[in-house]
Design a protein around this motif. Structure first.
Motif, PDB file in Angstrom:
ATOM      1  N   ALA A  49     -13.748  -2.275 -45.239  1.00 38.06           N
ATOM      2  CA  ALA A  49     -15.038  -1.463 -44.985  1.00 38.06           C
ATOM      3  C   ALA A  49     -15.446  -1.723 -43.692  1.00 38.06           C
ATOM      4  CB  ALA A  49     -16.282  -1.936 -45.851  1.00 38.06           C
ATOM      5  N   GLY A  50     -16.228  -0.786 -43.295  1.00 36.50           N
ATOM      6  CA  GLY A  50     -16.885  -0.622 -41.943  1.00 36.50           C
ATOM      7  C   GLY A  50     -15.906  -0.766 -40.851  1.00 36.50           C
TER       8      GLY A  50
ATOM      9  N   ASP B 160     -10.051  -9.083 -47.550  1.00 40.27           N
ATOM     10  CA  ASP B 160     -11.437  -8.614 -47.633  1.00 40.27           C
ATOM     11  C   ASP B 160     -11.919  -9.583 -49.006  1.00 40.27           C
ATOM     12  OD1 ASP B 160     -13.070  -6.237 -46.195  1.00 40.27           O
ATOM     13  OD2 ASP B 160     -14.056  -7.318 -47.894  1.00 40.27           O
ATOM     14  N   ILE B 161     -13.452  -9.535 -49.327  1.00 35.66           N
ATOM     15  CA  ILE B 161     -13.425  -9.941 -50.600  1.00 35.66           C
ATOM     16  C   ILE B 161     -13.909  -8.641 -51.535  1.00 35.66           C
ATOM     17  CG2 ILE B 161     -14.313 -12.332 -50.242  1.00 35.66           C
ATOM     18  CD1 ILE B 161     -17.059 -11.173 -49.428  1.00 35.66           C
ATOM     19  N   ASN B 162     -13.982  -7.569 -50.947  1.00 38.30           N
ATOM     20  CA  ASN B 162     -14.454  -6.498 -51.488  1.00 38.30           C
ATOM     21  C   ASN B 162     -13.140  -5.723 -52.182  1.00 38.30           C
ATOM     22  OD1 ASN B 162     -15.178  -3.831 -52.377  1.00 38.30           O
ATOM     23  ND2 ASN B 162     -16.383  -3.459 -50.546  1.00 38.30           N
TER      24      ASN B 162
ATOM     25  N   ASP C 107     -11.245 -14.832 -49.657  1.00 37.41           N
ATOM     26  CA  ASP C 107     -12.409 -15.335 -49.215  1.00 37.41           C
ATOM     27  C   ASP C 107     -11.906 -16.062 -47.880  1.00 37.41           C
ATOM     28  OD1 ASP C 107     -14.879 -16.305 -48.211  1.00 37.41           O
ATOM     29  OD2 ASP C 107     -15.793 -16.513 -50.194  1.00 37.41           O
ATOM     30  N   ILE C 108     -12.393 -15.464 -46.762  1.00 37.91           N
ATOM     31  CA  ILE C 108     -11.869 -16.326 -45.682  1.00 37.91           C
ATOM     32  C   ILE C 108     -12.776 -17.696 -45.271  1.00 37.91           C
ATOM     33  CG2 ILE C 108     -10.925 -14.344 -44.343  1.00 37.91           C
ATOM     34  CD1 ILE C 108     -13.783 -14.400 -42.538  1.00 37.91           C
ATOM     35  N   THR C 109     -13.628 -18.033 -46.331  1.00 37.62           N
ATOM     36  CA  THR C 109     -14.112 -19.128 -46.294  1.00 37.62           C
ATOM     37  C   THR C 109     -13.475 -20.280 -46.926  1.00 37.62           C
ATOM     38  OG1 THR C 109     -15.692 -18.815 -47.997  1.00 37.62           O
ATOM     39  CG2 THR C 109     -16.606 -18.292 -45.552  1.00 37.62           C
TER      40      THR C 109
ATOM     41  N   GLN D 203     -17.205 -10.609 -40.849  1.00 37.45           N
ATOM     42  CA  GLN D 203     -18.441 -11.478 -40.550  1.00 37.45           C
ATOM     43  C   GLN D 203     -19.203 -11.155 -41.679  1.00 37.45           C
ATOM     44  OE1 GLN D 203     -19.040 -13.828 -37.581  1.00 37.45           O
ATOM     45  NE2 GLN D 203     -20.636 -14.220 -39.211  1.00 37.45           N
TER      46      GLN D 203
ATOM     47  N   THR E 222     -18.080 -17.789 -41.800  1.00 31.28           N
ATOM     48  CA  THR E 222     -17.167 -16.380 -41.848  1.00 31.28           C
ATOM     49  C   THR E 222     -16.824 -16.127 -40.495  1.00 31.28           C
ATOM     50  OG1 THR E 222     -19.283 -15.156 -41.696  1.00 31.28           O
ATOM     51  CG2 THR E 222     -18.238 -15.612 -44.066  1.00 31.28           C
TER      52      THR E 222
ATOM     53  N   ALA F 277     -17.186 -10.354 -31.165  1.00 31.08           N
ATOM     54  CA  ALA F 277     -18.448 -10.872 -30.745  1.00 31.08           C
ATOM     55  C   ALA F 277     -19.330 -10.060 -31.097  1.00 31.08           C
ATOM     56  CB  ALA F 277     -18.630 -11.284 -29.244  1.00 31.08           C
TER      57      ALA F 277
ATOM     58  N   ASP G 273     -23.545  -8.079 -29.727  1.00 30.67           N
ATOM     59  CA  ASP G 273     -24.708  -7.839 -28.503  1.00 30.67           C
ATOM     60  C   ASP G 273     -25.750  -8.867 -28.979  1.00 30.67           C
ATOM     61  OD1 ASP G 273     -24.751  -6.273 -31.127  1.00 30.67           O
ATOM     62  OD2 ASP G 273     -26.399  -5.155 -30.085  1.00 30.67           O
TER      63      ASP G 273
ATOM     64  N   LYS H 261     -21.122 -16.054 -32.621  1.00 28.29           N
ATOM     65  CA  LYS H 261     -20.713 -15.053 -31.850  1.00 28.29           C
ATOM     66  C   LYS H 261     -20.212 -15.542 -30.351  1.00 28.29           C
ATOM     67  CE  LYS H 261     -19.992 -11.782 -34.698  1.00 28.29           C
ATOM     68  NZ  LYS H 261     -18.620 -11.438 -35.377  1.00 28.29           N
TER      69      LYS H 261
ATOM     70  N   GLY I  12     -21.521  -2.227 -30.623  1.00 24.57           N
ATOM     71  CA  GLY I  12     -22.589  -2.262 -30.537  1.00 24.57           C
ATOM     72  C   GLY I  12     -23.165  -0.829 -30.723  1.00 24.57           C
TER      73      GLY I  12
HETATM   74  N1  LIG Z   1     -21.434  -2.646 -36.851  1.00 21.10           N
HETATM   75  C1  LIG Z   1     -22.000  -3.133 -35.538  1.00 21.10           C
HETATM   76  O1  LIG Z   1     -22.858  -2.286 -34.884  1.00 21.10           O
HETATM   77  C2  LIG Z   1     -21.638  -4.125 -34.941  1.00 21.10           C
HETATM   78  C3  LIG Z   1     -22.436  -4.869 -33.942  1.00 21.10           C
HETATM   79  C4  LIG Z   1     -21.966  -6.070 -33.191  1.00 21.10           C
HETATM   80  C5  LIG Z   1     -21.007  -6.677 -33.787  1.00 21.10           C
HETATM   81  N2  LIG Z   1     -20.302  -6.302 -34.922  1.00 21.10           N
HETATM   82  C6  LIG Z   1     -18.967  -6.993 -35.287  1.00 21.10           C
HETATM   83  O2  LIG Z   1     -18.134  -6.059 -35.716  1.00 21.10           O
HETATM   84  C7  LIG Z   1     -17.255  -6.845 -36.793  1.00 21.10           C
HETATM   85  C8  LIG Z   1     -17.399  -5.657 -37.941  1.00 21.10           C
HETATM   86  O3  LIG Z   1     -18.553  -5.368 -38.276  1.00 21.10           O
HETATM   87  P1  LIG Z   1     -19.048  -4.435 -39.527  1.00 21.10           P
HETATM   88  O4  LIG Z   1     -20.240  -3.605 -38.941  1.00 21.10           O
HETATM   89  O5  LIG Z   1     -17.727  -3.411 -39.971  1.00 21.10           O
HETATM   90  O6  LIG Z   1     -19.417  -5.351 -40.812  1.00 21.10           O
HETATM   91  P2  LIG Z   1     -19.355  -5.030 -42.140  1.00 21.10           P
HETATM   92  O7  LIG Z   1     -20.243  -5.722 -42.624  1.00 21.10           O
HETATM   93  O8  LIG Z   1     -19.596  -3.583 -42.392  1.00 21.10           O
HETATM   94  O9  LIG Z   1     -17.801  -5.074 -42.830  1.00 21.10           O
HETATM   95  C9  LIG Z   1     -17.523  -6.710 -42.787  1.00 21.10           C
HETATM   96  C10 LIG Z   1     -16.278  -6.833 -43.796  1.00 21.10           C
HETATM   97  O10 LIG Z   1     -16.060  -8.073 -43.775  1.00 21.10           O
HETATM   98  C11 LIG Z   1     -15.800  -8.613 -45.230  1.00 21.10           C
HETATM   99  N3  LIG Z   1     -16.432  -9.979 -45.449  1.00 21.10           N
HETATM  100  C12 LIG Z   1     -17.679 -10.542 -45.260  1.00 21.10           C
HETATM  101  N4  LIG Z   1     -17.292 -11.743 -45.719  1.00 21.10           N
HETATM  102  C13 LIG Z   1     -16.129 -12.187 -46.031  1.00 21.10           C
HETATM  103  C14 LIG Z   1     -15.401 -13.144 -46.383  1.00 21.10           C
HETATM  104  N5  LIG Z   1     -16.106 -14.326 -46.657  1.00 21.10           N
HETATM  105  N6  LIG Z   1     -13.883 -13.198 -46.673  1.00 21.10           N
HETATM  106  C15 LIG Z   1     -13.393 -11.938 -46.558  1.00 21.10           C
HETATM  107  N7  LIG Z   1     -13.862 -10.510 -46.037  1.00 21.10           N
HETATM  108  C16 LIG Z   1     -15.426 -10.856 -45.827  1.00 21.10           C
HETATM  109  C17 LIG Z   1     -16.946  -7.650 -45.833  1.00 21.10           C
HETATM  110  O11 LIG Z   1     -16.731  -7.431 -47.236  1.00 21.10           O
HETATM  111  C18 LIG Z   1     -16.550  -6.127 -45.116  1.00 21.10           C
HETATM  112  O12 LIG Z   1     -15.676  -5.430 -45.565  1.00 21.10           O
HETATM  113  C19 LIG Z   1     -18.189  -7.935 -37.333  1.00 21.10           C
HETATM  114  O13 LIG Z   1     -17.278  -9.226 -36.524  1.00 21.10           O
HETATM  115  C20 LIG Z   1     -19.551  -7.807 -36.654  1.00 21.10           C
HETATM  116  O14 LIG Z   1     -20.082  -9.122 -36.298  1.00 21.10           O
HETATM  117  C21 LIG Z   1     -20.646  -5.023 -35.448  1.00 21.10           C
END
Ligand SMILES: NC(=O)c1ccc[n+]([C@@H]2O[C@H](COP(=O)([O-])OP(=O)(O)OC[C@H]3O[C@@H](n4cnc5c(N)ncnc54)[C@H](O)[C@@H]3O)[C@@H](O)[C@H]2O)c1
Length: 235
Positions: free
Chosen positions: A15-16, A36-38, A59-61, A89, A110, A137, A139, A155, A182
């Motif tokens: 996701a994301g 992923d866990i999803n 689960d990466i933990t 994360q 995580t 990392a 912002d 981070k 960001g």
């Molecule tokens: N979206 C932003 O604006 C933003 C801003 C700054 C940093 N980031 C960083 O970018 C990266 C991605 O962000 P995002 O917004 O896509 O996050 P998100 O939450 O949308 O997606 C994170 C994914 O990680 C998976 N996940 C969570 N815990 C897990 C675990 N224990 N084991 C395996 N998978 C796990 C979730 O299921 C999810 O699919 C992250 O490191 C986040 O900190 C994002």
């Protein structure tokens, strides 16, 4: 194709931002093991992308997750690893004085610890291929954003780890950089709103990560790259 015949591991790929990364890496010719866990979202993406993308519910933990992930990637895609992307994360927003140990554990388990364990387990494989690592990392760490202290600590630790590894592992031919996604600066937001066809959601980050993963960035290591539409300008 910038990543032709490369094998990549991407965490949080269901996701994301991670989902955009998996799609773009496959489009650029890579074979991708994404974690992923999803499960539902992971299986759906695997189905969409075919043989070049393999989903692993992990689960990466969890203890020993790094060996499981490495084995799955190497067994599925020809025994070599070229790229590791530590994108996953989780964190819980709270003011600093409300942060409890469980909140720190969630962020660090995580983030920093999973990133470090996967980096360490990948070292010999990446040394063989002169491969590369991309860590994530935020912002919230660079700027200090209220409510995000636990994530910020984690981070910034990832950035410290990245710089040290870049210096210690450079002799092995491994490059390690940090990407910092960001929210875009106001002018860039305006541009996006007025150029809807050109600005695609979530696709902003992926081409930058593809560049960091590709040989085109071979003279870059230890860097923090802002992928935020000009919101923060590092000096
Ligand atoms: N979206 C932003 O604006 C933003 C801003 C700054 C940093 N980031 C960083 O970018 C990266 C991605 O962000 P995002 O917004 O896509 O996050 P998100 O939450 O949308 O997606 C994170 C994914 O990680 C998976 N996940 C969570 N815990 C897990 C675990 N224990 N084991 C395996 N998978 C796990 C979730 O299921 C999810 O699919 C992250 O490191 C986040 O900190 C994002």
């Amino acid at each position: 194709m910038q990543l032709k015949d490369k094998t990549a591991i991407i965490t949080g790929g269901a996701a994301g931002i991670g989902k955009g990364l998996v799609r773009n890496f496959v489009k650029e010719g890579a074979n991708v093991l994404f974690v992923d866990i999803n499960e539902d979202a992971g299986l759906e993406l695997e189905k969409e992308l075919g043989a070049a993308a393999k989903f692993l519910k992990t689960d990466i933990t969890a203890v020993g997750m790094e060996e499981r992930i490495l084995t799955e990637a190497l067994e599925n895609f020809g025994g070599e690893l070229h790229i590791l992307v530590n994108n996953a994360q989780a964190s819980k927003p709270k003011l600093l004085l409300d942060v409890e140990q469980a909140d720190l554990d969630l962020s660090f388990n995580t983030g920093l610890w999973a990133t470090w364990k996967l980096m360490r387990a990948s070292y010999t494989h990446l040394a063989k291929t002169k491969g590369t690592i991309i860590n994530f990392a935020s912002d919230v760490g660079l700027e200090g954003v209220p409510n995000h202290g636990a994530c910020a600590m984690n981070k910034e630790a990832i950035r410290g780890l990245t710089r040290t590894a870049a210096k210690e592992w450079g002799h092995a031919g491994i490059r390690i950089n940090v990407i910092c996604p960001g929210t875009a600066a106001e002018d860039y937001k305006w541009w996006r709103e007025n150029h809807v066809d050109e600005a695609k959601e979530l696709e902003d980050i992926a081409p930058i990560v593809v560049f960091l993963a590709s040989d085109a960035s071979q003279y870059m290591t230890g860097q923090t790259i802002m992928a935020d539409g000009g919101s923060i300008m590092l000096r």
